[in-house]
Design a protein around this motif. Structure first.
Motif, PDB file in Angstrom:
ATOM      1  N   VAL A 115       0.834  -1.211   0.000  1.00 16.43           N
ATOM      2  CA  VAL A 115       0.000   0.000   0.000  1.00 16.43           C
ATOM      3  C   VAL A 115       0.870   1.264   0.000  1.00 16.43           C
ATOM      4  CG1 VAL A 115      -1.659   1.353   1.359  1.00 16.43           C
ATOM      5  CG2 VAL A 115      -2.010  -1.105   1.067  1.00 16.43           C
ATOM      6  N   HIS A 116       1.893   1.274   0.864  1.00 17.34           N
ATOM      7  CA  HIS A 116       2.710   2.494   0.981  1.00 17.34           C
ATOM      8  C   HIS A 116       3.458   2.793  -0.320  1.00 17.34           C
ATOM      9  CE1 HIS A 116       5.391   5.567   2.299  1.00 17.34           C
ATOM     10  NE2 HIS A 116       6.445   4.784   2.113  1.00 17.34           N
ATOM     11  N   GLU A 117       3.990   1.731  -0.924  1.00 17.79           N
ATOM     12  CA  GLU A 117       4.744   1.935  -2.167  1.00 17.79           C
ATOM     13  C   GLU A 117       3.847   2.531  -3.263  1.00 17.79           C
ATOM     14  OE1 GLU A 117       7.157  -0.750  -5.342  1.00 17.79           O
ATOM     15  OE2 GLU A 117       6.596  -1.661  -3.430  1.00 17.79           O
ATOM     16  N   ARG A 118       2.621   2.037  -3.310  1.00 20.54           N
ATOM     17  CA  ARG A 118       1.683   2.505  -4.346  1.00 20.54           C
ATOM     18  C   ARG A 118       1.095   3.875  -3.995  1.00 20.54           C
ATOM     19  NH1 ARG A 118      -2.224  -0.324  -7.540  1.00 20.54           N
ATOM     20  NH2 ARG A 118      -3.010   1.291  -8.953  1.00 20.54           N
ATOM     21  N   PHE A 119       0.841   4.090  -2.689  1.00 23.23           N
ATOM     22  CA  PHE A 119       0.270   5.363  -2.240  1.00 23.23           C
ATOM     23  C   PHE A 119       1.149   5.910  -1.106  1.00 23.23           C
ATOM     24  CE2 PHE A 119      -3.198   3.105  -4.215  1.00 23.23           C
ATOM     25  CZ  PHE A 119      -3.819   4.099  -4.969  1.00 23.23           C
ATOM     26  N   PRO A 120       2.199   6.661  -1.459  1.00 20.67           N
ATOM     27  CA  PRO A 120       3.176   7.109  -0.448  1.00 20.67           C
ATOM     28  C   PRO A 120       2.560   7.906   0.702  1.00 20.67           C
ATOM     29  CG  PRO A 120       3.977   7.559  -2.676  1.00 20.67           C
ATOM     30  CD  PRO A 120       2.570   7.070  -2.823  1.00 20.67           C
ATOM     31  N   GLY A 271       7.200  12.094  -2.237  1.00 25.22           N
ATOM     32  CA  GLY A 271       6.458  11.345  -3.258  1.00 25.22           C
ATOM     33  C   GLY A 271       4.953  11.540  -3.217  1.00 25.22           C
ATOM     34  N   VAL A 272       4.452  12.342  -2.262  1.00 26.25           N
ATOM     35  CA  VAL A 272       2.995  12.508  -2.158  1.00 26.25           C
ATOM     36  C   VAL A 272       2.519  13.648  -3.064  1.00 26.25           C
ATOM     37  CG1 VAL A 272       1.058  13.119  -0.637  1.00 26.25           C
ATOM     38  CG2 VAL A 272       2.924  11.680   0.216  1.00 26.25           C
ATOM     39  N   ALA A 273       1.670  13.307  -4.029  1.00 27.75           N
ATOM     40  CA  ALA A 273       1.051  14.344  -4.871  1.00 27.75           C
ATOM     41  C   ALA A 273      -0.424  14.349  -4.497  1.00 27.75           C
ATOM     42  CB  ALA A 273       1.254  14.023  -6.341  1.00 27.75           C
ATOM     43  N   LEU A 274      -0.744  15.144  -3.489  1.00 28.57           N
ATOM     44  CA  LEU A 274      -2.089  15.117  -2.902  1.00 28.57           C
ATOM     45  C   LEU A 274      -3.177  15.329  -3.952  1.00 28.57           C
ATOM     46  CD1 LEU A 274      -3.136  14.716  -0.079  1.00 28.57           C
ATOM     47  CD2 LEU A 274      -3.064  17.184   0.254  1.00 28.57           C
ATOM     48  N   TRP A 323      -8.831  14.746  12.802  1.00 31.16           N
ATOM     49  CA  TRP A 323      -7.370  14.862  12.868  1.00 31.16           C
ATOM     50  C   TRP A 323      -6.705  13.593  13.424  1.00 31.16           C
ATOM     51  CZ3 TRP A 323      -3.981  14.874  17.051  1.00 31.16           C
ATOM     52  CH2 TRP A 323      -2.642  15.022  16.671  1.00 31.16           C
ATOM     53  N   PRO A 324      -7.202  13.029  14.529  1.00 25.72           N
ATOM     54  CA  PRO A 324      -6.506  11.840  15.060  1.00 25.72           C
ATOM     55  C   PRO A 324      -6.440  10.713  14.026  1.00 25.72           C
ATOM     56  CG  PRO A 324      -8.171  12.611  16.615  1.00 25.72           C
ATOM     57  CD  PRO A 324      -8.375  13.386  15.357  1.00 25.72           C
ATOM     58  N   ARG A 325      -7.491  10.545  13.250  1.00 25.38           N
ATOM     59  CA  ARG A 325      -7.502   9.447  12.262  1.00 25.38           C
ATOM     60  C   ARG A 325      -6.590   9.760  11.075  1.00 25.38           C
ATOM     61  NH1 ARG A 325     -12.591   9.385  14.626  1.00 25.38           N
ATOM     62  NH2 ARG A 325     -13.172   7.309  15.376  1.00 25.38           N
ATOM     63  N   LEU A 326      -6.596  11.024  10.657  1.00 21.05           N
ATOM     64  CA  LEU A 326      -5.701  11.404   9.548  1.00 21.05           C
ATOM     65  C   LEU A 326      -4.244  11.210   9.963  1.00 21.05           C
ATOM     66  CD1 LEU A 326      -7.258  14.774   8.234  1.00 21.05           C
ATOM     67  CD2 LEU A 326      -7.066  12.627   6.945  1.00 21.05           C
ATOM     68  N   ALA A 327      -3.903  11.734  11.130  1.00 23.85           N
ATOM     69  CA  ALA A 327      -2.503  11.691  11.567  1.00 23.85           C
ATOM     70  C   ALA A 327      -2.057  10.272  11.916  1.00 23.85           C
ATOM     71  CB  ALA A 327      -2.312  12.616  12.770  1.00 23.85           C
ATOM     72  N   HIS A 328      -3.016   9.444  12.291  1.00 19.12           N
ATOM     73  CA  HIS A 328      -2.700   8.045  12.617  1.00 19.12           C
ATOM     74  C   HIS A 328      -2.247   7.299  11.359  1.00 19.12           C
ATOM     75  CE1 HIS A 328      -3.027   4.253  14.778  1.00 19.12           C
ATOM     76  NE2 HIS A 328      -3.712   3.751  13.761  1.00 19.12           N
ATOM     77  N   ARG A 329      -2.782   7.710  10.201  1.00 21.96           N
ATOM     78  CA  ARG A 329      -2.509   6.978   8.965  1.00 21.96           C
ATOM     79  C   ARG A 329      -1.451   7.630   8.089  1.00 21.96           C
ATOM     80  NH1 ARG A 329      -3.490   2.245   9.294  1.00 21.96           N
ATOM     81  NH2 ARG A 329      -5.720   2.466   9.731  1.00 21.96           N
ATOM     82  N   ALA A 330      -1.248   8.943   8.239  1.00 21.85           N
ATOM     83  CA  ALA A 330      -0.357   9.635   7.303  1.00 21.85           C
ATOM     84  C   ALA A 330       0.408  10.747   8.018  1.00 21.85           C
ATOM     85  CB  ALA A 330      -1.178  10.223   6.157  1.00 21.85           C
ATOM     86  N   SER A 331       1.744  10.671   7.957  1.00 15.71           N
ATOM     87  CA  SER A 331       2.559  11.692   8.633  1.00 15.71           C
ATOM     88  C   SER A 331       2.340  13.072   7.999  1.00 15.71           C
ATOM     89  CB  SER A 331       4.038  11.299   8.566  1.00 15.71           C
ATOM     90  OG  SER A 331       4.456  11.249   7.212  1.00 15.71           O
ATOM     91  N   SER A 332       1.920  13.110   6.749  1.00 14.28           N
ATOM     92  CA  SER A 332       1.692  14.401   6.071  1.00 14.28           C
ATOM     93  C   SER A 332       0.632  15.232   6.780  1.00 14.28           C
ATOM     94  CB  SER A 332       1.230  14.156   4.628  1.00 14.28           C
ATOM     95  OG  SER A 332       2.199  13.458   3.904  1.00 14.28           O
TER      96      SER A 332
END
Ligand SMILES: Cc1cc2nc3c(=O)[nH]c(=O)nc-3n(C[C@H](O)[C@H](O)[C@H](O)COP(=O)(O)OP(=O)(O)OC[C@H]3O[C@@H](n4cnc5c(N)ncnc54)[C@H](O)[C@@H]3O)c2cc1C
Length: 421
Positions: A115-120, A271-274, A323-332
């Motif tokens: 998952v991470h490789e495909r969606f950084p 590598g993240v192109a939001l 916010w807690p759920r976003l930050a839990h999954r993505a450091s961005s």
């Protein structure tokens, strides 16, 4: 012909009927600006990846239509990434993939480790994931543009939209003699609602809509419209209309909140192109997608009680749920901020699918409402199918008979959807 409710569903039906050459169509709505219409308050997600054939087919036809006019509707085919943390649910999603791919949706399975490789963007708590699916043909749409287009096209073909008309009563009469229990809607009573009323200053509409009253003393026009055909397209408000004609509705209005999130571009991980991403549905139930310079995020609070509640919880919603759920999954998203948010109504049925068809016991009454979180992405298909049913007495290429309200009398006929956000 009277269409009650000028949200995306009623407007699509009006346009489809007019395209078939039906004249004398009138759409009435309390507020066509859509202050209380789910059609103006939703997340703009558009996917065909559901578990029930009728829902897949309705969405697929609507998405094909959006795709064919992508610039008009702001349709962006960027896909849905669905992250799973529950093995059993993931296994069921994989089973349903066969149905989806038979219908040309091309849903891919992504191993948890890939998952991470495909969606950084997804770079945290990866160990919790059991897998993911990606449906490349799904995407995002501008729902306001969709409804505005249906309306403009309907008006061009002679449909009349009466704004600020509140359905206050329904007059029915018996037809078909003593043996028949058939009734028909003979007329609908409308109250012309003055600007600023009955929506009070802070936008509360509860009194007027829930108790069907307008304040005494106001000088408001009342009209009685005679009807040959009536279509109930009131979304989450549909049970109020149903009650007026003695039909017990199973639909419940349930508040759903969304907010815009400010993301620091400098915080985006490598590598993240939001802006290239579509909808992402996290294993936690959080869903989000890029929206202009921001991210639009939603979460359905499991303890939300049914009711006509439009109050947005404000920054607290962002702090507690988003916010807690976003930050839990993505450091961005570690440092992201709340911009603003709003609340709208889902029209929820026991099996989380819409209700459409002829209303049993009535000669001239139809309904199309309660599309939970799916009304925009099914709007074109519902319009086409209902116009066929109303004008010819039967469905044509899209068969909505599984969505008939009679199914709630027999659990075997429920159209149960599980990937419901
Ligand atoms: C937060 C949120 C997110 C969502 N996300 C998505 C998504 O990503 N994709 C998607 O496809 N769907 C989504 N949905 C669902 C979608 O918005 C609805 O299914 C759809 O808009 C329903 O359209 P409708 O025309 O049936 O009802 P509505 O748009 O609610 O229209 C009903 C109309 O009836 C009018 N009305 C009510 N009572 C009366 C009366 N007595 N007299 C006259 N008029 C009356 C109202 O003013 C309103 O205009 C979301 C919904 C919400 C709330």
């Amino acid at each position: 012909m009277l269409i009650v409710g000028g949200g995306v569903v009623g407007t699509s039906i009006a346009w489809s009927l007019a395209e078939r050459g039906v004249s004398g169509i009138c759409v009435v709505d309390l507020d066509l600006a859509g202050v209380y219409a789910s059609s103006e308050l939703n997340a703009g997600g558009a996917r065909a990846t559901w578990w029930q054939p009728v829902n897949v087919d309705l969405c697929r036809s609507t998405l094909d239509f959006f795709r064919a006019h992508a610039a008009l509707f702001g349709f962006r085919e960027r896909g849905y990434l669905w992250l799973y943390g529950d093995r059993e649910l993931f296994a069921r999603a994989l089973e349903k993939r066969a149905l989806q791919n038979q219908r040309g949706l091309g849903v891919e399975v992504i191993e948890a480790g890939a998952v991470h490789e495909r969606f950084p963007l997804i770079d945290r708590a990866l160990g919790e994931l059991v897998g993911a699916t990606f449906s490349p043909r799904d995407g995002l749409v501008n729902p306001n543009a969709v409804r505005a287009w249906y309306r403009a096209e309907a008006e061009r073909r002679g449909v009349v939209f009466r704004n600020r008309h509140y359905v206050n009563g329904v007059v029915t009469e018996r037809v078909g003699g003593a043996a028949g229990s058939l009734r028909r809607v003979a007329a609908v009573d409308l109250v012309e609602v003055a600007r600023g009323h009955p929506l009070d200053e802070d936008g509360a509409v509860r009194e007027a809509l829930v108790t069907h009253r307008v304040s005494p003393g106001s000088r408001l026009g009342e009209t009685r419209l005679e009807c040959q055909v009536v279509v109930n397209c009131l979304g989450a408000w549909s049970p109020i209309f149903s009650a007026k004609i003695g039909v017990t509705d199973v639909t419940e209005p349930v508040r759903r909140q969304l907010c815009l999130v400010d993301v620091h571009r400098s915080d985006l991980a490598r590598g993240v192109a939001l802006e290239e991403l579509g909808m992402i549905v996290d294993a936690s139930g959080l869903y989000f997608h890029p929206e202009g310079p921001h991210v639009l995020a939603g979460f359905s609070t499991p303890t939300e009680a049914p009711g006509f509640d439009f109050d947005y919880d404000g920054p607290q919603f962002f702090e507690a749920e988003i916010w807690p759920r976003l930050a839990h999954r993505a450091s961005s998203f570690e440092r992201c901020g709340h911009v603003r948010g709003w609340a709208g109504l889902y029209a929820v049925t026991p099996d989380r699918s819409g209700i459409a068809g002829r209303v049993a016991g009535f000669a001239n009454l139809f309904e199309a409402h309660s599309f939970t979180g799916r009304g925009v992405m099914q709007s074109y298909g519902v319009g086409r199918a209902m116009a066929a049913l109303i004008t010819t007495g039967r469905y044509e290429e899209l068969d909505l008979s599984p969505l008939d309200r009679g199914r709630f009398e027999d659990r075997e006929r429920w159209v149960l959807e599980e990937l419901h956000i």
